[in-house]
Design a protein around this motif. Structure first.
Motif, short mmCIF file in Angstrom:
data_model
loop_
_atom_site.label_atom_id
_atom_site.label_comp_id
_atom_site.label_asym_id
_atom_site.label_seq_id
_atom_site.Cartn_x
_atom_site.Cartn_y
_atom_site.Cartn_z
N TYR A 242 83.43 -25.70 -69.78
CA TYR A 242 82.79 -25.18 -68.65
C TYR A 242 81.53 -24.44 -69.18
N GLU A 245 81.02 -23.67 -72.80
CA GLU A 245 82.34 -23.44 -73.45
C GLU A 245 83.50 -24.41 -73.26
N PHE A 263 98.87 -21.14 -67.37
CA PHE A 263 97.98 -21.27 -66.12
C PHE A 263 99.11 -21.57 -64.96
N GLY A 269 90.07 -23.84 -61.11
CA GLY A 269 89.63 -23.97 -62.47
C GLY A 269 88.29 -23.81 -62.82
N GLU A 323 97.02 -16.87 -79.77
CA GLU A 323 98.40 -17.73 -80.07
C GLU A 323 99.06 -17.76 -78.62
N LYS B 7 87.11 -8.94 -74.05
CA LYS B 7 86.23 -10.29 -74.29
C LYS B 7 86.18 -10.96 -73.36
N PHE B 9 85.49 -14.84 -71.21
CA PHE B 9 85.46 -16.02 -71.51
C PHE B 9 85.04 -16.83 -70.26
N SER B 10 84.19 -18.15 -70.26
CA SER B 10 84.17 -18.97 -69.12
C SER B 10 83.72 -18.26 -68.00
N THR B 50 92.35 -17.88 -61.14
CA THR B 50 93.73 -17.47 -61.72
C THR B 50 93.25 -16.94 -63.35
N SER B 52 94.77 -15.85 -67.12
CA SER B 52 95.76 -15.44 -67.97
C SER B 52 95.38 -14.42 -68.90
N ALA B 54 95.58 -12.30 -72.52
CA ALA B 54 95.98 -12.29 -73.66
C ALA B 54 95.46 -10.84 -74.42
N LYS B 57 94.71 -11.24 -79.08
CA LYS B 57 94.65 -12.31 -79.32
C LYS B 57 95.98 -13.29 -79.41
N LYS B 58 96.70 -12.93 -78.54
CA LYS B 58 98.13 -13.33 -78.36
C LYS B 58 98.47 -13.25 -76.61
N TYR B 59 98.66 -14.51 -76.20
CA TYR B 59 99.22 -14.81 -74.62
C TYR B 59 100.16 -13.68 -74.38
N GLU B 71 92.36 -5.39 -77.67
CA GLU B 71 91.32 -6.23 -77.38
C GLU B 71 92.02 -7.12 -76.32
N ALA B 73 91.70 -10.38 -73.39
CA ALA B 73 90.78 -11.43 -72.62
C ALA B 73 91.68 -11.89 -71.57
N ILE B 75 91.74 -15.06 -69.38
CA ILE B 75 91.29 -16.46 -69.74
C ILE B 75 91.29 -17.30 -68.47
N PRO B 76 90.43 -17.92 -68.01
CA PRO B 76 90.59 -18.72 -66.72
C PRO B 76 90.96 -20.10 -67.13
N PRO B 77 91.36 -20.88 -66.43
CA PRO B 77 91.57 -22.08 -66.61
C PRO B 77 89.99 -23.05 -66.29
N VAL B 78 89.70 -23.84 -67.18
CA VAL B 78 88.58 -24.41 -66.89
C VAL B 78 88.89 -26.20 -66.73
#
Lengths: 324, 81
Positions: A242, A245, A263, A269, A323, B7, B9-10, B50, B52, B54, B57-59, B71, B73, B75-78
């Motif tokens: 994206y 990134e 997801f 997306g 993770e 944090k 992202f995307s 959507t 997700s 974390a 640093k763990k889902y 911390e 995050a 996280i979107p699907p890209v």
């Protein structure tokens, strides 16, 4: 200059006049004797005094290449892949010297290279991610590569999809890619599927496949790959970008989660490369990361991205690993 | 009060215009609460995306309570390829 084990064997069979010099230390020669080859134990300092063609041998073919370059030795050939490649050639009549730079790595070695050469990988999508992934896997010597895409080459593809040239515009991607990849190496069997992936053709695209590389540009295809990956127990190497990134991960392996768990309700997306734009280098980086993860899976190398999602920010050159 | 580092992202990064935000939140704030706050801050730019979650640093697949120093995050699907 270099000489491959196969060519050296031809020189020997044709009784060509040349001198063979083993440049290795004596303890290494004792530890790893060269098979079916009578070498003079050479003093590297006096090599240039030997007249005629010379073949210089070391353990992996690196030391002798440097020796020839540094000392500007004339009529001198370094045995590509060294004793490691020669002994393998004598054993199996299989010249692996082309891959000597990766067989030197003890994490890969000759055994790893043989696994790579037996591996069967499928790449879905021969676009920005698929082109570099396919190129690297073919160069690495992967045995079989299924490439799946129903698209044709467009002018706007060329800045990031380097298997295609302006003359290919309008042609089917997989057929052009197959020809380009075969030019890189005839070792890999390339099977082209000139169709987009869907639920009804997925199983035939992935028949007898060890690893699926997800290089698609849409969520529906990713969900189909994820399902087959789960149903057939085939690792899925996910990649996506994206803007600046990228994301990479290995799903459905060692009881770790897959794309549909990460997801679950992927309504959107974000934009595709066509809509959001893409700098050409990013898919090359992410596609190569996917190819690297595929190689790690093949040779069983850790650490890897099984059960992890790596996010790469190409502006700041920062990575984040989640993770799963 | 708890301090949480978000944090980005995307699409989240582009929607909020930053890589990172520090939130000062009430005790007993859950991940879903923070997600709602982030979506509100994005002023509709994440409405169809959507996310997700974390934490450290763990889902995380469930709605969990955040603690000071976490911390987070989203996280979107890209889909680019």
């Amino acid at each position: 200059m270099i000489i491959t084990p196969e060519k050296l064997k031809k020189w020997l069979d044709n009784d060509k006049n040349f001198t063979l010099l083993d440049t290795r230390p004596k303890d290494q020669i004792k530890q790893s004797p060269i098979k079916e080859l009578k070498c003079i134990i050479g003093n590297p300092n006096s090599i240039d005094q030997i007249k005629g063609d010379k073949v210089l041998v070391c353990q992996f073919g690196i030391v002798t290449e440097g020796m020839i370059l540094e000392n500007e030795l004339q009529n001198s050939f370094s045995l590509l892949g060294g004793v490691q490649a020669w002994n393998e050639f004598i054993k199996d009549k299989n010249d692996l010297s082309r891959w000597s730079r990766q067989t030197i790595l003890r994490e890969i070695g000759i055994d790893g290279q043989k696994k790579i050469m037996k591996a069967r990988v499928a790449i879905v999508g021969m676009g920005g991610l698929g082109c570099p992934a396919a190129t690297s896997l073919v160069a690495a010597g992967v045995g079989t590569l299924n490439i799946i895409d129903g698209d044709t080459v467009d002018l706007s593809n060329l800045h990031r999809q380097h298997l295609y040239q302006p003359v290919d515009i309008g042609r089917d991607k997989v057929n052009v890619a197959k020809r380009s990849l075969e030019n890189i190496s005839s070792q890999t069997k390339i099977i082209a599927f000139d169709n987009f992936l869907n639920q009804s053709n997925a199983k035939s695209c992935f028949e007898n496949i060890d690893i699926i590389i997800d290089a698609t540009d849409n969520i529906v295809s990713r969900q189909i790959i994820d399902k087959v990956s789960k149903d057939e127990n085939i690792p899925m190497v996910y990649g996506s970008i994206y803007r600046f990134e990228g994301q990479v991960g290995v799903f459905n392996t060692n009881n770790k989660i897959g794309y549909s768990e990460l997801f679950p309700d992927s309504i959107s997306g974000g934009k595709t490369c066509e809509e959001a734009g893409a700098v050409g280098m990013l898919p090359s980086i992410i596609g190569n990361m996917q190819a690297l993860e595929a190689i790690k899976l093949i040779v069983n190398l850790e650490p890897n991205l099984i059960g992890k999602l790596l996010i790469y920010d190409s502006l700041q050159h920062k990575t984040e690993v989640i993770e799963l | 009060m708890i301090k949480i580092r978000l944090k980005c992202f995307s699409q989240v990064k582009y929607a909020l215009g930053t890589n990172e935000i520090i939130f000062e939140l009430e005790d007993e704030t859950f991940t879903d609460d923070l997600e709602k706050l982030v979506r509100k801050k994005a002023e509709g730019k994440l409405d169809n995306v959507t996310l997700s979650t974390a934490v450290n640093k763990k889902y995380i697949s469930k709605n969990i309570e955040l603690v000071d120093g976490d911390e987070v995050a989203f996280i979107p699907p890209v889909q680019g390829g």
